[in-house]
Design a protein around this motif. Structure first.
Motif, PDB file in Angstrom:
ATOM      1  N   LEU A   1     -25.123  12.480  -1.875  1.00 11.32           N
ATOM      2  CA  LEU A   1     -26.310  12.360  -2.728  1.00 11.32           C
ATOM      3  C   LEU A   1     -25.998  12.767  -4.162  1.00 11.32           C
ATOM      4  O   LEU A   1     -26.439  12.120  -5.116  1.00 11.32           O
ATOM      5  CB  LEU A   1     -27.441  13.219  -2.160  1.00 11.32           C
ATOM      6  CG  LEU A   1     -28.105  12.714  -0.869  1.00 11.32           C
ATOM      7  CD1 LEU A   1     -29.124  13.726  -0.372  1.00 11.32           C
ATOM      8  CD2 LEU A   1     -28.753  11.349  -1.077  1.00 11.32           C
ATOM      9  N   ILE A   2     -25.238  13.854  -4.339  1.00 14.80           N
ATOM     10  CA  ILE A   2     -24.866  14.289  -5.692  1.00 14.80           C
ATOM     11  C   ILE A   2     -23.990  13.239  -6.376  1.00 14.80           C
ATOM     12  O   ILE A   2     -24.142  12.956  -7.572  1.00 14.80           O
ATOM     13  CB  ILE A   2     -24.147  15.645  -5.626  1.00 14.80           C
ATOM     14  CG1 ILE A   2     -25.116  16.746  -5.156  1.00 14.80           C
ATOM     15  CG2 ILE A   2     -23.564  16.012  -6.990  1.00 14.80           C
ATOM     16  CD1 ILE A   2     -24.460  18.094  -4.964  1.00 14.80           C
ATOM     17  N   ALA A   3     -23.065  12.639  -5.598  1.00 15.66           N
ATOM     18  CA  ALA A   3     -22.178  11.619  -6.166  1.00 15.66           C
ATOM     19  C   ALA A   3     -22.878  10.285  -6.385  1.00 15.66           C
ATOM     20  O   ALA A   3     -22.295   9.382  -6.996  1.00 15.66           O
ATOM     21  CB  ALA A   3     -20.963  11.420  -5.245  1.00 15.66           C
ATOM     22  N   GLY A   4     -24.105  10.131  -5.883  1.00 13.02           N
ATOM     23  CA  GLY A   4     -24.837   8.889  -6.085  1.00 13.02           C
ATOM     24  C   GLY A   4     -24.341   7.740  -5.244  1.00 13.02           C
ATOM     25  O   GLY A   4     -24.473   6.573  -5.639  1.00 13.02           O
ATOM     26  N   VAL A   5     -23.789   8.032  -4.079  1.00  6.52           N
ATOM     27  CA  VAL A   5     -23.277   6.979  -3.197  1.00  6.52           C
ATOM     28  C   VAL A   5     -24.431   6.407  -2.383  1.00  6.52           C
ATOM     29  O   VAL A   5     -25.184   7.162  -1.759  1.00  6.52           O
ATOM     30  CB  VAL A   5     -22.194   7.535  -2.253  1.00  6.52           C
ATOM     31  CG1 VAL A   5     -21.695   6.443  -1.313  1.00  6.52           C
ATOM     32  CG2 VAL A   5     -21.034   8.104  -3.061  1.00  6.52           C
ATOM     33  N   PRO A   6     -24.624   5.092  -2.378  1.00  5.13           N
ATOM     34  CA  PRO A   6     -25.687   4.507  -1.557  1.00  5.13           C
ATOM     35  C   PRO A   6     -25.431   4.742  -0.058  1.00  5.13           C
ATOM     36  O   PRO A   6     -24.304   4.985   0.370  1.00  5.13           O
ATOM     37  CB  PRO A   6     -25.624   3.016  -1.895  1.00  5.13           C
ATOM     38  CG  PRO A   6     -24.896   2.943  -3.197  1.00  5.13           C
ATOM     39  CD  PRO A   6     -23.928   4.093  -3.191  1.00  5.13           C
TER      40      PRO A   6
ATOM     41  N   ALA B   1     -16.176   0.813  -3.738  1.00  6.55           N
ATOM     42  CA  ALA B   1     -16.690  -0.531  -3.958  1.00  6.55           C
ATOM     43  C   ALA B   1     -17.941  -0.535  -4.828  1.00  6.55           C
ATOM     44  O   ALA B   1     -18.182  -1.480  -5.578  1.00  6.55           O
ATOM     45  CB  ALA B   1     -16.992  -1.205  -2.619  1.00  6.55           C
ATOM     46  N   VAL B   2     -18.743   0.535  -4.731  1.00  9.60           N
ATOM     47  CA  VAL B   2     -20.032   0.538  -5.427  1.00  9.60           C
ATOM     48  C   VAL B   2     -19.954   1.266  -6.768  1.00  9.60           C
ATOM     49  O   VAL B   2     -20.458   0.780  -7.779  1.00  9.60           O
ATOM     50  CB  VAL B   2     -21.114   1.177  -4.526  1.00  9.60           C
ATOM     51  CG1 VAL B   2     -22.438   1.269  -5.272  1.00  9.60           C
ATOM     52  CG2 VAL B   2     -21.276   0.368  -3.246  1.00  9.60           C
ATOM     53  N   ASN B   3     -19.323   2.439  -6.793  1.00  9.93           N
ATOM     54  CA  ASN B   3     -19.365   3.295  -7.981  1.00  9.93           C
ATOM     55  C   ASN B   3     -18.042   3.411  -8.718  1.00  9.93           C
ATOM     56  O   ASN B   3     -17.970   4.106  -9.730  1.00  9.93           O
ATOM     57  CB  ASN B   3     -19.853   4.695  -7.606  1.00  9.93           C
ATOM     58  CG  ASN B   3     -21.293   4.692  -7.129  1.00  9.93           C
ATOM     59  OD1 ASN B   3     -22.040   3.776  -7.437  1.00  9.93           O
ATOM     60  ND2 ASN B   3     -21.672   5.699  -6.362  1.00  9.93           N
ATOM     61  N   GLY B   4     -16.982   2.836  -8.210  1.00 14.64           N
ATOM     62  CA  GLY B   4     -15.734   2.868  -8.938  1.00 14.64           C
ATOM     63  C   GLY B   4     -14.720   3.848  -8.375  1.00 14.64           C
ATOM     64  O   GLY B   4     -14.991   4.610  -7.441  1.00 14.64           O
ATOM     65  N   PHE B   5     -13.521   3.826  -9.001  1.00 11.86           N
ATOM     66  CA  PHE B   5     -12.372   4.556  -8.479  1.00 11.86           C
ATOM     67  C   PHE B   5     -12.578   6.059  -8.526  1.00 11.86           C
ATOM     68  O   PHE B   5     -12.373   6.769  -7.539  1.00 11.86           O
ATOM     69  CB  PHE B   5     -11.123   4.160  -9.281  1.00 11.86           C
ATOM     70  CG  PHE B   5      -9.897   4.942  -8.905  1.00 11.86           C
ATOM     71  CD1 PHE B   5      -9.199   4.654  -7.752  1.00 11.86           C
ATOM     72  CD2 PHE B   5      -9.448   5.981  -9.721  1.00 11.86           C
ATOM     73  CE1 PHE B   5      -8.070   5.379  -7.404  1.00 11.86           C
ATOM     74  CE2 PHE B   5      -8.330   6.710  -9.386  1.00 11.86           C
ATOM     75  CZ  PHE B   5      -7.636   6.400  -8.227  1.00 11.86           C
ATOM     76  N   TRP B   6     -12.995   6.592  -9.678  1.00 16.27           N
ATOM     77  CA  TRP B   6     -13.077   8.038  -9.841  1.00 16.27           C
ATOM     78  C   TRP B   6     -14.178   8.642  -8.982  1.00 16.27           C
ATOM     79  O   TRP B   6     -14.051   9.765  -8.489  1.00 16.27           O
ATOM     80  CB  TRP B   6     -13.290   8.400 -11.307  1.00 16.27           C
ATOM     81  CG  TRP B   6     -12.077   8.111 -12.139  1.00 16.27           C
ATOM     82  CD1 TRP B   6     -11.934   7.148 -13.087  1.00 16.27           C
ATOM     83  CD2 TRP B   6     -10.820   8.783 -12.051  1.00 16.27           C
ATOM     84  NE1 TRP B   6     -10.665   7.165 -13.603  1.00 16.27           N
ATOM     85  CE2 TRP B   6      -9.960   8.166 -12.999  1.00 16.27           C
ATOM     86  CE3 TRP B   6     -10.332   9.837 -11.287  1.00 16.27           C
ATOM     87  CZ2 TRP B   6      -8.650   8.568 -13.181  1.00 16.27           C
ATOM     88  CZ3 TRP B   6      -9.019  10.246 -11.477  1.00 16.27           C
ATOM     89  CH2 TRP B   6      -8.204   9.630 -12.404  1.00 16.27           C
ATOM     90  N   ASN B   7     -15.256   7.906  -8.785  1.00 16.48           N
ATOM     91  CA  ASN B   7     -16.300   8.391  -7.882  1.00 16.48           C
ATOM     92  C   ASN B   7     -15.769   8.489  -6.457  1.00 16.48           C
ATOM     93  O   ASN B   7     -16.076   9.443  -5.736  1.00 16.48           O
ATOM     94  CB  ASN B   7     -17.508   7.454  -7.941  1.00 16.48           C
ATOM     95  CG  ASN B   7     -18.697   7.998  -7.169  1.00 16.48           C
ATOM     96  OD1 ASN B   7     -18.882   7.678  -5.997  1.00 16.48           O
ATOM     97  ND2 ASN B   7     -19.506   8.812  -7.829  1.00 16.48           N
ATOM     98  N   ALA B   8     -14.952   7.517  -6.055  1.00 14.59           N
ATOM     99  CA  ALA B   8     -14.347   7.578  -4.723  1.00 14.59           C
ATOM    100  C   ALA B   8     -13.394   8.758  -4.598  1.00 14.59           C
ATOM    101  O   ALA B   8     -13.330   9.416  -3.549  1.00 14.59           O
ATOM    102  CB  ALA B   8     -13.603   6.273  -4.430  1.00 14.59           C
TER     103      ALA B   8
END
Length: 354
Positions: free
Chosen positions: A223-228, A261-268
């Motif tokens: 939730l903090i990272a904004g992952v769906p 796939a959704v938020n990009g490399f650094w978010n992963a």
């Protein structure tokens, strides 16, 4: 030669007995799984039933505990389904954009490595061709899956029915079994049963608590990272915690793929590091704190047991093998007679002295 022959036929008998047990268990796999699930349910719910038993009849306490468990599980499933349906349209668009970004990253990998769009399209065509060529086999597997759905409901129904009796009349059932044994064997069976149930129930309750904590922490991180689809991914982490060694890393990889796939490399990367830290917290804090000495197996023994269980019975074997091995070892350690340990044992020389 006489001693070697004696040990050989004894070893063959032991192997034959183990093979017979495995074969018999495979023949009644549905019943075995149902009883195992019932034992897990009983281990988790028994403390609540014992508390409520002090102020109400045990049958009513059993019914209330079972109903509470169904409501909690149903609430989790409902929340996950609603979260998926609520975010699916937005997620599909973001996921398509993320896939395009992954294709761009694949075409510009470091060290001169690149994967072109033509190669990706060729791999996709190959996959579609394989699906078309194996269409009949896939349909047969789908038909088998329909049968497995029926088996799943049958297992859950039998497990629920058995759990009710384990919770309401478990002590009476155990006392009846002990009374059927010769009097000279009852004491050892009482000891073995007590130690075995202490180990199994401790493992079951500890695993549920650890899996729940892992799922909640993973939900907070996602939730903090904004992952769906944070809730379904957290549930996946919760389920993965029941599979030793491999379950949690597999769930972490899935969460990282969605974030990538959704938020990009650094978010992963952030999601991966956070879930890895959760794994370290589980291994070094939760496991010793919750499990204690109830399940004392060496990591090498856990790895070998999980691998063997997976080879014999797949994912199911990986899940059930650790409590079975833990119970066997606990009973053996309690009933055996230990000789005094040796002191000041020197390591053997690697090479003979001249």
């Amino acid at each position: 030669m006489v001693k070697a022959g004696g040990w050989s036929w004894r070893l063959l008998v032991v192997v034959a007995v183990v093979a017979l047990l495995v074969w018999a268990t495979a023949k009644i796999q549905l019943v075995f799984i149902a009883v195992f699930i019932a034992l897990v349910f009983s281990a988790v719910l028994r403390p609540f039933v014992n508390v409520m038993d002090k102020v109400m009849p045990r049958g009513l306490a059993t019914a209330l505990s079972m109903l509470s468990a169904v409501l909690v599980f149903g609430g989790m499933v409902t929340y996950v389904v609603r979260s998926v349906t609520g975010q699916w349209e937005r997620l599909s668009t973001q996921f398509a954009d993320g896939i395009d970004e992954l294709f761009n990253l694949a075409a510009n990998l470091p060290f001169g490595i690149s994967i072109t769009a033509e190669q990706l399209r060729e791999w996709s065509d190959t996959g579609l061709q394989w699906i078309q060529e194996n269409q009949s086999e896939l349909l047969d597997r789908a038909a088998e899956g329909a049968g497995s759905v029926f088996e799943t409901f049958a297992i859950l129904a039998l497990a629920t029915f058995t759990t009710v009796f384990f919770l309401a009349r478990g002590n009476e059932m155990w006392r009846w079994f002990i009374n059927q044994l010769p009097s000279r064997l009852r004491e050892k069976w009482l000891i073995a049963g007590g130690v075995g149930w202490y180990t199994f129930s401790g493992y079951a309750r500890g695993t549920v608590i650890i899996a729940l904590v892992d799922g909640v922490l993973a939900l907070i991180v996602l939730l903090i990272a904004g992952v769906p689809l944070a809730a379904p991914l957290a549930v996946l982490v919760f389920i993965g915690a029941f599979i030793p060694l491999v379950g949690a890393p597999a769930a972490m990889i899935v969460a990282m793929i969605v974030a990538l796939a959704v938020n990009g490399f650094w978010n992963a990367v952030i999601v991966g590091i956070a879930i890895a830290l959760i794994g370290q917290f589980e291994g070094h804090v939760l496991q010793p704190l919750v499990m204690g000495k109830q399940v004392s197996l060496h990591p090498v023994a856990v790895a070998l047991a999980v691998t063997s269980g997976t080879l014999v019975a797949g994912i199911l074997g990986a899940i059930i093998v650790i409590p079975i091995v833990a119970v066997i070892w606990a009973v053996y350690a309690r009933l055996r007679t230990v000789d005094p340990p040796m002191e000041d044992v020197e390591e053997p020389d690697v090479l003979p002295r001249s």
